[in-house]
Motif scaffolding. Structure first.
Motif, PDB file in Angstrom:
ATOM      1  N   VAL A   1       0.992  -1.186   0.068  1.00  0.00           N
ATOM      2  CA  VAL A   1       0.000   0.078   0.096  1.00  0.00           C
ATOM      3  C   VAL A   1       0.825   1.279   0.046  1.00  0.00           C
ATOM      4  CG1 VAL A   1      -1.630   1.219   1.392  1.00  0.00           C
ATOM      5  CG2 VAL A   1      -1.875  -1.363   1.213  1.00  0.00           C
ATOM      6  N   GLU A   2       0.567   2.190  -0.933  1.00  0.00           N
ATOM      7  CA  GLU A   2       1.343   3.674  -0.866  1.00  0.00           C
ATOM      8  C   GLU A   2       0.256   4.534  -1.069  1.00  0.00           C
ATOM      9  OE1 GLU A   2       3.167   4.602  -5.140  1.00  0.00           O
ATOM     10  OE2 GLU A   2       3.536   2.538  -4.783  1.00  0.00           O
ATOM     11  N   ALA A   3       0.404   5.582  -0.500  1.00  0.00           N
ATOM     12  CA  ALA A   3      -0.764   6.781  -0.462  1.00  0.00           C
ATOM     13  C   ALA A   3       0.040   8.005  -1.317  1.00  0.00           C
ATOM     14  CB  ALA A   3      -0.989   6.927   0.827  1.00  0.00           C
ATOM     15  N   THR A   4      -0.870   8.752  -1.824  1.00  0.00           N
ATOM     16  CA  THR A   4      -0.199   9.866  -2.473  1.00  0.00           C
ATOM     17  C   THR A   4      -1.727  11.095  -2.627  1.00  0.00           C
ATOM     18  OG1 THR A   4       0.835  11.023  -4.397  1.00  0.00           O
ATOM     19  CG2 THR A   4      -0.725   8.830  -4.798  1.00  0.00           C
ATOM     20  N   THR A   5      -1.118  12.408  -2.811  1.00  0.00           N
ATOM     21  CA  THR A   5      -2.136  13.401  -3.151  1.00  0.00           C
ATOM     22  C   THR A   5      -1.766  13.817  -4.395  1.00  0.00           C
ATOM     23  OG1 THR A   5      -0.663  15.007  -1.983  1.00  0.00           O
ATOM     24  CG2 THR A   5      -2.502  14.223  -0.549  1.00  0.00           C
ATOM     25  N   ASP A   6      -1.051  13.252  -5.210  1.00  0.00           N
ATOM     26  CA  ASP A   6      -0.426  13.583  -6.767  1.00  0.00           C
ATOM     27  C   ASP A   6      -1.366  12.465  -7.726  1.00  0.00           C
ATOM     28  OD1 ASP A   6       0.521  13.621  -9.174  1.00  0.00           O
ATOM     29  OD2 ASP A   6       2.302  14.302  -8.373  1.00  0.00           O
ATOM     30  N   LEU A   7      -2.501  13.062  -8.403  1.00  0.00           N
ATOM     31  CA  LEU A   7      -3.171  12.415  -9.161  1.00  0.00           C
ATOM     32  C   LEU A   7      -2.479  11.731 -10.355  1.00  0.00           C
ATOM     33  CD1 LEU A   7      -6.318  11.343 -10.026  1.00  0.00           C
ATOM     34  CD2 LEU A   7      -6.390  13.469 -11.169  1.00  0.00           C
ATOM     35  N   ASP A   8      -1.725  12.381 -10.734  1.00  0.00           N
ATOM     36  CA  ASP A   8      -0.793  11.934 -12.102  1.00  0.00           C
ATOM     37  C   ASP A   8      -0.173  10.606 -11.620  1.00  0.00           C
ATOM     38  OD1 ASP A   8      -2.325  13.675 -13.545  1.00  0.00           O
ATOM     39  OD2 ASP A   8      -0.543  14.628 -14.378  1.00  0.00           O
ATOM     40  N   ALA A   9       0.537  10.903 -10.290  1.00  0.00           N
ATOM     41  CA  ALA A   9       1.617   9.840  -9.903  1.00  0.00           C
ATOM     42  C   ALA A   9       0.799   8.647  -9.523  1.00  0.00           C
ATOM     43  CB  ALA A   9       2.155  10.293  -8.665  1.00  0.00           C
ATOM     44  N   ALA A  10      -0.483   8.769  -8.986  1.00  0.00           N
ATOM     45  CA  ALA A  10      -1.479   7.525  -8.699  1.00  0.00           C
ATOM     46  C   ALA A  10      -1.928   7.025 -10.001  1.00  0.00           C
ATOM     47  CB  ALA A  10      -2.498   8.019  -7.920  1.00  0.00           C
ATOM     48  N   LEU A  11      -2.229   7.477 -11.006  1.00  0.00           N
ATOM     49  CA  LEU A  11      -2.811   6.924 -12.238  1.00  0.00           C
ATOM     50  C   LEU A  11      -1.605   6.302 -13.009  1.00  0.00           C
ATOM     51  CD1 LEU A  11      -5.499   9.513 -13.486  1.00  0.00           C
ATOM     52  CD2 LEU A  11      -5.875   7.514 -12.337  1.00  0.00           C
ATOM     53  N   ALA A  12      -0.453   6.740 -12.995  1.00  0.00           N
ATOM     54  CA  ALA A  12       0.628   6.316 -14.010  1.00  0.00           C
ATOM     55  C   ALA A  12       0.990   4.847 -13.556  1.00  0.00           C
ATOM     56  CB  ALA A  12       1.835   7.173 -14.041  1.00  0.00           C
ATOM     57  N   GLY A  13       0.547   4.048 -14.716  1.00  0.00           N
ATOM     58  CA  GLY A  13       0.973   2.512 -14.694  1.00  0.00           C
ATOM     59  C   GLY A  13      -0.111   1.632 -14.214  1.00  0.00           C
ATOM     60  N   ALA A  14      -1.431   2.219 -13.668  1.00  0.00           N
ATOM     61  CA  ALA A  14      -2.381   1.359 -13.187  1.00  0.00           C
ATOM     62  C   ALA A  14      -3.097   0.531 -13.958  1.00  0.00           C
ATOM     63  CB  ALA A  14      -3.347   2.423 -12.741  1.00  0.00           C
ATOM     64  N   ASP A  15      -3.333  -0.570 -13.603  1.00  0.00           N
ATOM     65  CA  ASP A  15      -4.090  -1.608 -14.467  1.00  0.00           C
ATOM     66  C   ASP A  15      -5.550  -1.373 -14.363  1.00  0.00           C
ATOM     67  OD1 ASP A  15      -1.672  -3.440 -15.433  1.00  0.00           O
ATOM     68  OD2 ASP A  15      -1.662  -3.489 -13.225  1.00  0.00           O
ATOM     69  N   PHE A  16      -6.033  -1.330 -12.953  1.00  0.00           N
ATOM     70  CA  PHE A  16      -7.234  -0.759 -12.648  1.00  0.00           C
ATOM     71  C   PHE A  16      -7.213   0.482 -11.799  1.00  0.00           C
ATOM     72  CE2 PHE A  16      -7.681  -5.351 -13.533  1.00  0.00           C
ATOM     73  CZ  PHE A  16      -8.685  -5.647 -14.228  1.00  0.00           C
ATOM     74  N   VAL A  17      -8.468   1.287 -12.214  1.00  0.00           N
ATOM     75  CA  VAL A  17      -8.664   2.360 -11.133  1.00  0.00           C
ATOM     76  C   VAL A  17     -10.018   2.426 -10.759  1.00  0.00           C
ATOM     77  CG1 VAL A  17      -8.674   4.819 -11.267  1.00  0.00           C
ATOM     78  CG2 VAL A  17      -6.970   3.718 -12.909  1.00  0.00           C
ATOM     79  N   PHE A  18      -9.995   2.172  -9.431  1.00  0.00           N
ATOM     80  CA  PHE A  18     -11.270   2.212  -8.552  1.00  0.00           C
ATOM     81  C   PHE A  18     -11.554   3.884  -8.141  1.00  0.00           C
ATOM     82  CE2 PHE A  18     -13.988   1.691  -5.170  1.00  0.00           C
ATOM     83  CZ  PHE A  18     -14.852   0.540  -5.477  1.00  0.00           C
ATOM     84  N   SER A  19     -12.615   4.264  -8.806  1.00  0.00           N
ATOM     85  CA  SER A  19     -13.097   5.647  -8.582  1.00  0.00           C
ATOM     86  C   SER A  19     -14.240   5.782  -7.502  1.00  0.00           C
ATOM     87  CB  SER A  19     -13.616   6.325  -9.835  1.00  0.00           C
ATOM     88  OG  SER A  19     -13.921   7.668  -9.387  1.00  0.00           O
ATOM     89  N   ALA A  20     -13.959   6.240  -6.242  1.00  0.00           N
ATOM     90  CA  ALA A  20     -14.839   6.591  -5.249  1.00  0.00           C
ATOM     91  C   ALA A  20     -14.656   7.704  -4.762  1.00  0.00           C
ATOM     92  CB  ALA A  20     -14.779   5.333  -4.278  1.00  0.00           C
ATOM     93  N   ILE A  21     -14.665   8.849  -5.215  1.00  0.00           N
ATOM     94  CA  ILE A  21     -14.473  10.219  -4.724  1.00  0.00           C
ATOM     95  C   ILE A  21     -16.192  10.647  -4.300  1.00  0.00           C
ATOM     96  CG2 ILE A  21     -12.468  10.501  -6.406  1.00  0.00           C
ATOM     97  CD1 ILE A  21     -14.234  12.252  -8.130  1.00  0.00           C
ATOM     98  N   ARG A  22     -15.955  11.744  -3.636  1.00  0.00           N
ATOM     99  CA  ARG A  22     -17.123  12.448  -3.114  1.00  0.00           C
ATOM    100  C   ARG A  22     -16.486  13.977  -3.026  1.00  0.00           C
ATOM    101  NH1 ARG A  22     -21.590  11.883  -0.584  1.00  0.00           N
ATOM    102  NH2 ARG A  22     -21.440   9.691  -0.142  1.00  0.00           N
ATOM    103  N   VAL A  23     -17.187  14.641  -4.348  1.00  0.00           N
ATOM    104  CA  VAL A  23     -16.746  15.879  -4.462  1.00  0.00           C
ATOM    105  C   VAL A  23     -17.630  16.904  -3.369  1.00  0.00           C
ATOM    106  CG1 VAL A  23     -16.603  17.973  -6.069  1.00  0.00           C
ATOM    107  CG2 VAL A  23     -16.272  15.472  -6.754  1.00  0.00           C
ATOM    108  N   GLY A  24     -16.895  17.532  -2.623  1.00  0.00           N
ATOM    109  CA  GLY A  24     -17.515  18.365  -1.635  1.00  0.00           C
ATOM    110  C   GLY A  24     -17.774  17.677  -0.234  1.00  0.00           C
ATOM    111  N   GLY A  25     -17.394  16.523  -0.360  1.00  0.00           N
ATOM    112  CA  GLY A  25     -17.215  15.785   1.061  1.00  0.00           C
ATOM    113  C   GLY A  25     -18.728  15.576   1.426  1.00  0.00           C
ATOM    114  N   LEU A  26     -18.819  15.099   2.854  1.00  0.00           N
ATOM    115  CA  LEU A  26     -19.888  14.755   3.491  1.00  0.00           C
ATOM    116  C   LEU A  26     -20.617  16.007   4.004  1.00  0.00           C
ATOM    117  CD1 LEU A  26     -19.144  11.723   5.754  1.00  0.00           C
ATOM    118  CD2 LEU A  26     -20.893  11.840   3.718  1.00  0.00           C
ATOM    119  N   ALA A  27     -19.647  17.110   4.107  1.00  0.00           N
ATOM    120  CA  ALA A  27     -20.465  18.610   4.170  1.00  0.00           C
ATOM    121  C   ALA A  27     -21.246  18.905   3.108  1.00  0.00           C
ATOM    122  CB  ALA A  27     -19.495  19.547   4.398  1.00  0.00           C
TER     123      ALA A  27
END
Length: 448
Positions: free
Chosen positions: A64-90
């Motif tokens: 497991v690794e974590a990053t706030t850099d979207l491009d770094a997270a996507l580069a080389g991915a085989d699968f991308v699981f998208s579970a974002i929440r724009v605006g958060g629970l607020a």
């Protein structure tokens, strides 16, 4: 195999990681990259996952690794699981408040709240799709971001059939009905069709025999199913089908709105406070992050759709209803089918290609699909009856107006989205809703 999870600081990420820990087959996911815009939430989830791996005794657990850099997270991915929440629970809590102030439903995927959520999410999701196309063109995107059908359709305009939407509602419904009918849920084929959070289970077939008619005729058996208590046996027999739980907002709209207006807190406000407590507890350290997560998850599941159950007199959730619908298992089965050609039949949100009569081929629908190394192949389903197709067509028209507004910045398209929705009963209310949401969400300034 590398899996990137967008919204990696989200509360339900440990469910996905738990499914990965249980997968011992060849070609499994060996590396998980978590991406989130909130480093505090990311850190908390990383702690939970580390404890999960330790508890499972998995020496070869996916790294497991974590990053706030979207491009770094996507580069080389085989699968991308998208579970974002724009605006958060607020943002979700604000969606509910604005709608209820106008006397209409503000649920996050249904009615005015779903439209507001879609208007601020679609531009972000489309940008993510473009980054995937540029940085990981061979990756498959599994979308769990709500409103799942709408967001999947938006991303499909960039990624085509390489984006697939998943939801745990249909599989959870099917498994509950199968158990109540006395058959093995794993052996059943579920005749299910509609849109995300707007579908009907029309049959449960085992060895060519449909067991649903027998269940619909049995009041005692129906009472053992959450949807039987929620909708009542008379309505279900009249429909000849079991609706997705979210259709309670349509079939009992007055009661649902009254229950939400009378509740101490809306669902979004409850989750906002609950999850803030969870992340604060984990961030403080000292106690077990995994134990805190499990306690919070149990409370979250027990209170799911509480206002609707109260309005229906359905009582507390039964023990068997607390089992997760298993979206993480659907995601794992989907990845295995594509990566290993382990063919599976799953209920998914995909471009229908005409599978659901009455909608155009590019419309994303929720239907059973055969999945293999070539992707998803939606199975043709029998036409919905007019009452169901009318709702599906109306909500699909709303989704198309949301997509038009998000793509062009058209205020009038956004107003039409609200005005056309079956649960918004006035064009004047539609305009006030948009004004209220623009005032509540800076991300909707493009519609001012």
């Amino acid at each position: 195999m590398r899996l990137t999870i967008l919204g990696g600081g989200g509360f339900r990420v440990p469910l996905v990681y738990g499914a990965l820990l249980a997968d011992r087959g060849p070609g499994r996911v060996t590396r998980v990259v978590l991406h989130d815009v909130d480093p505090v939430r990311l850190s908390a989830v990383v702690r939970v996952l580390a404890e999960q791996a330790d508890a499972a005794g998995a020496a070869d657990a996916p790294a497991v690794e974590a990053t706030t850099d979207l491009d770094a997270a996507l580069a080389g991915a085989d699968f991308v699981f998208s579970a974002i929440r724009v605006g958060g629970l607020a943002g979700r809590a604000a969606d509910e408040r604005v709608a209820l102030a106008e006397g209409v439903l503000g649920q996050e995927t249904v009615g005015a709240g779903g439209i507001a959520y879609g208007l601020r999410t679609v531009p972000v999701a489309v940008d993510v799709a473009r980054r995937v196309a540029a940085l990981a063109p061979d990756a498959w995107v599994i979308n769990f971001t709500n409103p799942a059908g709408l967001v999947t359709e938006a991303m499909s305009r960039v990624l085509g059939d390489r984006v697939i939407g998943i939801c745990d509602s249909p599989v959870g419904l099917g498994r509950r009905v199968a158990r109540a009918a006395g058959v093995d849920p794993d052996r059943a084929f579920y005749d299910y069709a509609g849109l995300n959070h707007l579908g009907w289970l029309r049959g449960v077939r085992v060895d060519g025999r449909d067991v649903l008619p027998g269940l619909l005729a049995d009041d005692a058996a129906l009472a053992s199913v959450e949807e039987g208590r929620l909708f009542g046996p008379e309505l279900l027999r009249g429909l000849g089908a079991v609706p997705n739980e979210y259709l309670h907002y349509y079939y009992f709209n007055r009661e649902a709105v009254a229950a939400y207006r009378g509740a101490e807190r809306t669902r979004g406000a409850f989750l906002l406070d609950q999850q803030a407590g969870f992340y604060e507890t984990v961030g403080a350290g000292g106690s077990s992050a995994l134990a805190a997560w499990r306690r919070t998850l149990a409370d979250r599941e027990a209170t799911y759709m509480a206002a609707n159950r109260e309005a229906a007199g359905a009582g507390e959730r039964a023990g068997q209803d607390l089992e997760s619908g298993g979206y993480e298992k659907v995601a794992l089965a989907l990845m295995r089918a594509i990566a290993r050609d382990e063919r599976a039949t799953l209920i998914l949100n995909v471009r229908g290609g005409g599978a659901l009569p009455g909608l155009d081929p590019d419309a994303v629908v929720e239907v059973p699909c055969l999945v293999d190394s070539g992707g998803t192949h939606p199975l043709a389903v029998t036409p919905l009856p007019y009452h169901a197709m009318g709702l599906v067509a109306a909500v699909k028209a709303v989704e198309r107006e949301v997509l038009a507004a998000a793509g062009s910045g058209s205020r009038e398209a956004a107003v039409r989205a609200f005005a056309l929705h079956p649960l918004v009963d006035s064009a004047a209310v539609a305009r006030r809703l948009l004004d209220g949401y623009v005032a509540a969400h800076p991300g909707l300034a493009y519609l001012a």
